[in-house]
Design a protein around this motif. Sequence first.
Motif: not given
Length: 479
Positions: A271-277, A143-149
């Motif tokens: 959207s809403g998953y990183e600071p720039a947003q 597993q690389v990662e688990f995306n929840t958003v």
Amino acid sequence: MSQSRLASCIPIPIEHKILVSVIEKAKDWALMHGVGMRDKKNFTKDAIQIAPFVLLPSPFPRSEFEKAVELQPVLNELMHKVAHDDEFLEQTLKNALQVDEFTRGLYNIWMKVREEGIMQSLSLGLFRSDYLMHVGDGNKIKQVEFNTVAASFGALTSNLPAMYRYILRQLGHGDLIKNMPENLALSGLCAGITEAYDLFGVPGSVVLFVVEEVSYNICDQRFHEFHIAETRPDIMIYRKTLGEIYEETELNEKKQLILEGSPVAVVYYRSGYEPAQYPTPKEWDARLRVERSTAIKCPSIQYQLAGTKKVQQALAAPGALERLAGGAAPRIRDIFTGLYSLDFDDSGESAVEMALADADKFVLKPQREGGGNNLYGAAVREALLRMRRSRERAAYILMERILPPIVSGYVVRAGAPVPPPVTDLVSELGIFGVIIGTKDKIYSNKQVGHMLRTKLADADEGGVAAGLGALDSPYLLDM
């Protein structure tokens, strides 16, 4: 350790004249079936161009593909439990919160809605678990990662099996189509949204997609809307930025989120998953307003916190999976690679020393989704030397680098010379899952489809939307 190779599904290189012809056909097929994106350099809402794609489907071991598919509901439930385990989240994130302002902003919203009383106990998860095959483990998935958003490309990749069936037939290899798995990600993800809508149970309510100021990956988002409009014409969908939500919504006395005079049943974040947003306090206020409402959130704030890299690392610690996943723990632990905390304790110091001694074996990962944030190789060493005495390092985790097998192939890109050269590629498999439930009851939990994202073998990042990867589909091998 050198990377092994897998053979392409058909012999390459392909003869020049045939190659040029089939690429032209494939590009037209892609455009006419929405396998497209907006051009970042020459943006206009009036046109799309082909999304980058690999000309031939990439080989992937059938047994490992099936393992990932079967494991997705188990992982869905695990992350659901994590999201509803307040103590685990608090303990796991406490050090990162001191140095990661963005994660702290999300966490503070979670604390506020818990203090006020959570108005909507149901959460909707449209998840994606991502894997690379690891040469050092006999080409087994890790597993690389688990995306929840904002787990993307469920819509576009649903079209790819049909595109590859067309390409293989044009190349005279229709007999290989039997090794192409069907992909129903789009309908499965949309069914999750409509099932949550029905559980909300308020006639005339609407669905709200939270989107960026500028959407380059427009096809992948719009296909969800078009599918729901076709299958459930009773559901009205709105697209709004966080800034527009701040300006155009309100909470009524029932704590319903009201948009255009109607209560919002489901809020689906793209959207809403990183600071720039979140450029101003208005975006944070909008997110808090949504969380305080009765709308079913996808993801809820606790689901988003459960998707942080610190949680991924904490789950790999001894005993964590056994407590949260019970009898499924061995199956889950089998897909984990080495994950290490960088907290200021003995284990964190050991991890720093280990990475400095051989930085090429590790990836440094911050608490972010969306691609393009990780550090590799010399950059790992440089960052750890800079952060060694700084609490900033607690906002990162260290992960052993996964070495996937290489396959030769062609990457087709808009505006690039035709034919493209034969290049070495590696592929990352994503499995989509849907879960709907409260802390005490799960109403739906299923695996709904997959995606394959392929990049140049010497590229560290592989995000398609970021221009680094290419869309693909698995060609299953019996190995």
